[in-house]
Write a protein that holds these residues in place. Structure first.
Motif, PDB file in Angstrom:
ATOM      1  N   ARG A 127      -9.606  14.118  58.678  1.00  0.00           N
ATOM      2  CA  ARG A 127      -9.639  13.574  57.517  1.00  0.00           C
ATOM      3  C   ARG A 127      -8.797  14.461  56.328  1.00  0.00           C
ATOM      4  NH1 ARG A 127     -13.047   8.980  56.626  1.00  0.00           N
ATOM      5  NH2 ARG A 127     -12.491   7.534  58.480  1.00  0.00           N
ATOM      6  N   ARG A 128      -9.468  15.723  56.364  1.00  0.00           N
ATOM      7  CA  ARG A 128      -8.953  16.913  55.184  1.00  0.00           C
ATOM      8  C   ARG A 128      -7.511  17.281  55.801  1.00  0.00           C
ATOM      9  NH1 ARG A 128     -12.776  19.742  52.604  1.00  0.00           N
ATOM     10  NH2 ARG A 128     -15.029  19.214  52.919  1.00  0.00           N
ATOM     11  N   PHE A 129      -7.338  17.286  56.728  1.00  0.00           N
ATOM     12  CA  PHE A 129      -5.753  17.632  57.357  1.00  0.00           C
ATOM     13  C   PHE A 129      -5.068  16.434  56.949  1.00  0.00           C
ATOM     14  CE2 PHE A 129      -2.550  16.701  60.353  1.00  0.00           C
ATOM     15  CZ  PHE A 129      -1.820  18.097  60.269  1.00  0.00           C
ATOM     16  N   GLU A 130      -5.156  15.284  57.238  1.00  0.00           N
ATOM     17  CA  GLU A 130      -4.344  14.031  56.856  1.00  0.00           C
ATOM     18  C   GLU A 130      -4.245  13.936  55.372  1.00  0.00           C
ATOM     19  OE1 GLU A 130      -6.835  11.117  58.786  1.00  0.00           O
ATOM     20  OE2 GLU A 130      -5.519  11.305  60.895  1.00  0.00           O
ATOM     21  N   HIS A 131      -5.412  14.160  54.734  1.00  0.00           N
ATOM     22  CA  HIS A 131      -5.207  14.101  53.279  1.00  0.00           C
ATOM     23  C   HIS A 131      -4.313  15.247  52.551  1.00  0.00           C
ATOM     24  CE1 HIS A 131      -6.571  13.512  49.083  1.00  0.00           C
ATOM     25  NE2 HIS A 131      -6.890  14.699  48.961  1.00  0.00           N
ATOM     26  N   ASN A 132      -4.338  16.418  53.117  1.00  0.00           N
ATOM     27  CA  ASN A 132      -3.486  17.463  52.585  1.00  0.00           C
ATOM     28  C   ASN A 132      -1.935  17.238  52.971  1.00  0.00           C
ATOM     29  OD1 ASN A 132      -5.631  18.732  51.562  1.00  0.00           O
ATOM     30  ND2 ASN A 132      -6.067  20.280  53.437  1.00  0.00           N
ATOM     31  N   ARG A 133      -1.967  16.627  54.447  1.00  0.00           N
ATOM     32  CA  ARG A 133      -0.658  16.514  54.622  1.00  0.00           C
ATOM     33  C   ARG A 133      -0.187  15.301  53.885  1.00  0.00           C
ATOM     34  NH1 ARG A 133      -0.240  13.714  60.486  1.00  0.00           N
ATOM     35  NH2 ARG A 133      -1.152  11.999  59.018  1.00  0.00           N
ATOM     36  N   ASP A 134      -0.697  14.480  53.539  1.00  0.00           N
ATOM     37  CA  ASP A 134      -0.172  13.132  52.678  1.00  0.00           C
ATOM     38  C   ASP A 134       0.342  13.630  51.566  1.00  0.00           C
ATOM     39  OD1 ASP A 134      -0.604  11.438  54.957  1.00  0.00           O
ATOM     40  OD2 ASP A 134      -2.711  10.732  54.106  1.00  0.00           O
ATOM     41  N   ILE A 135      -0.651  14.534  50.845  1.00  0.00           N
ATOM     42  CA  ILE A 135      -0.331  15.195  49.547  1.00  0.00           C
ATOM     43  C   ILE A 135       0.874  16.078  49.606  1.00  0.00           C
ATOM     44  CG2 ILE A 135      -0.941  16.868  47.710  1.00  0.00           C
ATOM     45  CD1 ILE A 135      -3.921  15.958  48.178  1.00  0.00           C
ATOM     46  N   ALA A 136       1.215  16.860  50.772  1.00  0.00           N
ATOM     47  CA  ALA A 136       2.296  17.602  50.714  1.00  0.00           C
ATOM     48  C   ALA A 136       3.606  16.879  51.049  1.00  0.00           C
ATOM     49  CB  ALA A 136       2.292  18.548  51.790  1.00  0.00           C
ATOM     50  N   GLU A 137       3.468  15.790  51.721  1.00  0.00           N
ATOM     51  CA  GLU A 137       4.597  15.075  52.015  1.00  0.00           C
ATOM     52  C   GLU A 137       4.944  14.131  50.797  1.00  0.00           C
ATOM     53  OE1 GLU A 137       5.990  11.468  55.007  1.00  0.00           O
ATOM     54  OE2 GLU A 137       3.823  12.548  55.519  1.00  0.00           O
ATOM     55  N   THR A 138       3.875  13.647  50.296  1.00  0.00           N
ATOM     56  CA  THR A 138       4.256  12.906  48.840  1.00  0.00           C
ATOM     57  C   THR A 138       4.909  13.913  47.925  1.00  0.00           C
ATOM     58  OG1 THR A 138       2.544  11.581  49.400  1.00  0.00           O
ATOM     59  CG2 THR A 138       3.413  11.749  47.074  1.00  0.00           C
ATOM     60  N   LEU A 139       4.502  15.126  47.719  1.00  0.00           N
ATOM     61  CA  LEU A 139       4.937  16.093  46.714  1.00  0.00           C
ATOM     62  C   LEU A 139       6.577  16.394  47.278  1.00  0.00           C
ATOM     63  CD1 LEU A 139       4.748  17.972  44.335  1.00  0.00           C
ATOM     64  CD2 LEU A 139       3.662  19.594  46.005  1.00  0.00           C
ATOM     65  N   GLN A 140       6.648  16.711  48.517  1.00  0.00           N
ATOM     66  CA  GLN A 140       8.099  17.051  48.881  1.00  0.00           C
ATOM     67  C   GLN A 140       8.925  16.005  48.756  1.00  0.00           C
ATOM     68  OE1 GLN A 140       8.147  19.564  52.111  1.00  0.00           O
ATOM     69  NE2 GLN A 140      10.550  19.605  52.276  1.00  0.00           N
ATOM     70  N   ARG A 141       8.433  14.701  49.045  1.00  0.00           N
ATOM     71  CA  ARG A 141       9.411  13.582  49.062  1.00  0.00           C
ATOM     72  C   ARG A 141       9.873  13.233  47.623  1.00  0.00           C
ATOM     73  NH1 ARG A 141      10.860  10.907  53.342  1.00  0.00           N
ATOM     74  NH2 ARG A 141       9.688  11.226  55.354  1.00  0.00           N
ATOM     75  N   ALA A 142       8.906  13.555  46.598  1.00  0.00           N
ATOM     76  CA  ALA A 142       8.970  13.442  45.238  1.00  0.00           C
ATOM     77  C   ALA A 142      10.076  14.418  44.452  1.00  0.00           C
ATOM     78  CB  ALA A 142       7.505  13.595  44.361  1.00  0.00           C
ATOM     79  N   LEU A 143      10.090  15.553  45.459  1.00  0.00           N
ATOM     80  CA  LEU A 143      11.011  16.579  44.777  1.00  0.00           C
ATOM     81  C   LEU A 143      12.381  16.576  45.360  1.00  0.00           C
ATOM     82  CD1 LEU A 143       8.500  19.696  44.690  1.00  0.00           C
ATOM     83  CD2 LEU A 143       9.201  18.197  42.835  1.00  0.00           C
ATOM     84  N   LEU A 144      12.329  15.782  46.498  1.00  0.00           N
ATOM     85  CA  LEU A 144      13.891  15.636  46.984  1.00  0.00           C
ATOM     86  C   LEU A 144      14.761  15.122  46.212  1.00  0.00           C
ATOM     87  CD1 LEU A 144      12.779  15.076  50.661  1.00  0.00           C
ATOM     88  CD2 LEU A 144      13.547  17.264  49.755  1.00  0.00           C
TER      89      LEU A 144
END
Length: 572
Positions: free
Chosen positions: A319-336
């Motif tokens: 769950r922690r991994f999925e949470h961090n991955r979702d945050i990182a993916e959301t952040l990266q997609r927002a910055l693209l």
């Protein structure tokens, strides 16, 4: 020498017996043999008197023997009765030829017979003592044998008990080894995944049918996803509230560390073991199991509780991994960047996050205009993954845009980024390629810093790898001036910028991947690229990633000069 007597009465028989006894004594016959001779002769004479008539007794001494014969007189055809006894001593010549009639002679003979009988009795007494001794010895031996048998029986029972205890201990050790092996293997299976749904799916596969007949996993925060929510046993609710395992059945469970509860109203005919999924903060949920038989072995129950604890840790980590991955993916997609629209120049970008591990955040692409109207396209990769890499990528992207405001060629911009990254994050590095499209000029200017080389397709379908000498990675402790490179650019040309996740494979390296990308880009017709550049990007990704484990991000940026445009026009 032979002597004979006529016997027809009892007196004749007695005198004859006495004479035979005296002659035997005089001839040296042993007392025991004399007694036997007298007894046998008496019995024979008694038979003769019973038959009646006259009988003849003959005593004959020879060298070393005495022969006694009783026969009818006169001979009547009946065979004589004979006895021969050994005489170890020579006969006494003083023995008279007849038998005295006086009482003294009879008394002497009787006394001799009594003496012989006394000797025989003495011998018999000795034999009886010897027999008594042997009988006692045999009794003692029998007692010893009985005692030995008792000891052997006791030793046999003790040995059987020892064998049974050893067999039970071996079986217990084998059961413990089997439980530990299962616990280790199951833990490895659960912790190998970072997908909590996969962990939930694998739990029943591991436990059924050896350790449970049925398994239900109740995750608290997944309750809202169920429409309607499934009812749960009261024991599971108690386990969730108290954080202690509960056993619900119509009989006490006797399981260590487990509280007993009444039978479940939902499953009154089946025992239930409800074990909470603990974490440092609060339980994630409850694991409910039914036994494979009538009830659980206490050791199996302890093992199941430990496996549940390990499963809870695996679920929490996932769950922690999925949470961090979702945050990182959301952040990266927002910055693209949303790609700008430019007449005569088409842009298409594709970004795919990694599907294995927390490998999101390092790759990025960007496209923006400079004050002089030039269009800058950039693609890069920050070392590391996760939130830290995503944040660093956003800082590099912002810094590059800031440096580009003052103008500068791609080599100058990369040199500034190198200095910026070295001072900002000395232990973090990045690679990048910057390509500049200048309005009114059919020339592409580009520079690279440690990044895979761009691939350029000419209008006629020929593909070139722009592998002129690049600069080193950005951020390394080295002063460098990154050089610019130029290449002619004609209408219908297509430039492909990409990250290593598209072309690099662990078993093959990066060069075969670049060759595959060049072949895929050269297979397009110019008209296809003019009409649908985004679809062309998709058709490049599909074959390129068919053999990839997707353990890294993938970025692809296509820059296509419309073949219908006589000259590239960038900017307004």
């Amino acid at each position: 020498m032979m002597r004979t007597w006529q016997i027809s009465t009892v007196t004749d028989a007695a005198r004859a017996r006495i004479a035979a006894a005296r002659l035997a004594a005089a001839s040296g016959v042993a007392p025991l043999e004399r007694t036997r001779l007298a007894t046998a002769l008496s019995g024979r004479l008694r038979q003769c008197l019973t038959k009646g008539g006259t009988w003849r007794l003959a005593l004959e001494t020879d060298e070393g023997s005495l022969r006694v014969e009783v026969a009818p007189h006169p001979a009547a055809g009946e065979p004589p009765w004979q006895v021969v006894v050994a005489c170890p001593e020579p006969s006494d010549p003083a023995v008279p030829g007849g038998v005295a009639d006086d009482a003294s002679v009879l008394a002497e003979a009787l006394l001799g017979a009594d003496e012989d009988t006394s000797l025989v009795l003495d011998r018999l007494a000795e034999q009886e003592e010897l027999v008594a001794f042997h009988r006692e010895e045999l009794h003692q031996t029998n007692q010893g044998v009985l005692a030995l048998h008792a000891e052997l029986d006791a030793a046999g029972r003790a040995q059987r008990e020892a064998f049974a205890a050893e067999r039970a201990a071996r079986q217990e050790a084998e059961s413990a080894r089997r439980r530990l092996t299962f616990l280790a293997d199951a833990s490895a299976v659960l912790t190998a995944s970072l997908n909590h749904e996969e962990i939930v799916r694998r739990l029943p596969e591991l436990l059924v049918p050896e350790y449970a007949d049925a398994v239900d996993v109740w995750l608290f925060d997944a309750e809202e996803d169920r429409r309607p929510s499934a009812p749960h046993p009261a024991a599971a609710v108690v386990a969730a509230r108290t954080g202690r395992p509960q056993y619900a059945a119509d009989h006490p469970g006797g399981l260590p560390g487990v509280d007993d509860q009444p039978p479940s109203a939902l499953h009154p005919d089946r025992p239930l073991l409800c074990v909470p999924l603990p974490t440092r903060r609060a339980p994630l949920g409850v694991l409910t199991l039914t036994p494979p038989g009538g009830r659980w072995n206490p050791d199996d129950a302890v093992m199941l509780i430990e496996l549940t604890r390990r499963a809870s840790i695996a679920l929490d980590n996932a769950r922690r991994f999925e949470h961090n991955r979702d945050i990182a993916e959301t952040l990266q997609r927002a910055l693209l960047t949303e790609l700008p629209t430019t007449p005569g120049l088409r842009l298409a970008a594709r970004y795919l996050p990694a599907t294995y591990g927390l490998n999101i955040g390092g790759d990025w692409y960007d496209a923006f205009r400079q004050p002089d109207g030039s269009l800058i396209t950039v693609i890069g990769d920050v070392t590391g993954h996760g939130l830290h890499a995503a944040v660093m990528m956003s800082q590099l992207r912002t810094a590059l845009r800031a440096y580009a405001v003052d103008g500068g060629s791609p080599g100058v911009l990369l040199t500034r980024l190198h200095t910026f990254l070295h001072h900002l994050q000395p232990d973090l590095y990045a690679t990048a390629v910057i390509a500049r499209f200048q309005p009114g000029e059919p020339v592409l200017t580009w520079a690279a810093a440690g990044h895979p080389p761009p691939v350029l397709r000419d209008p006629d379908g020929r593909v070139h790898t722009l592998d002129a000498k690049p600069g080193a990675m950005l951020g390394i402790p080295l002063r460098q001036e990154i050089a610019d490179h130029t290449v002619p650019l004609e209408p219908g040309s297509t430039l492909a910028l990409y990250t290593d996740g598209l072309v690099e494979r662990r078993a093959q390296g990066i060069d075969p991947g670049i060759e595959r990308l060049a072949a895929a880009l050269g297979a397009f017709r110019t008209e296809e690229l003019d009409a649908d550049l985004g679809g062309s990007a998709e058709r490049i990704l599909d074959p390129m990633l068919s053999d990839s484990e997707r353990d890294d991000d993938v970025c692809l940026l296509l820059c296509h000069i419309d073949s219908r445009t006589a000259r590239v026009t960038v900017g307004s």
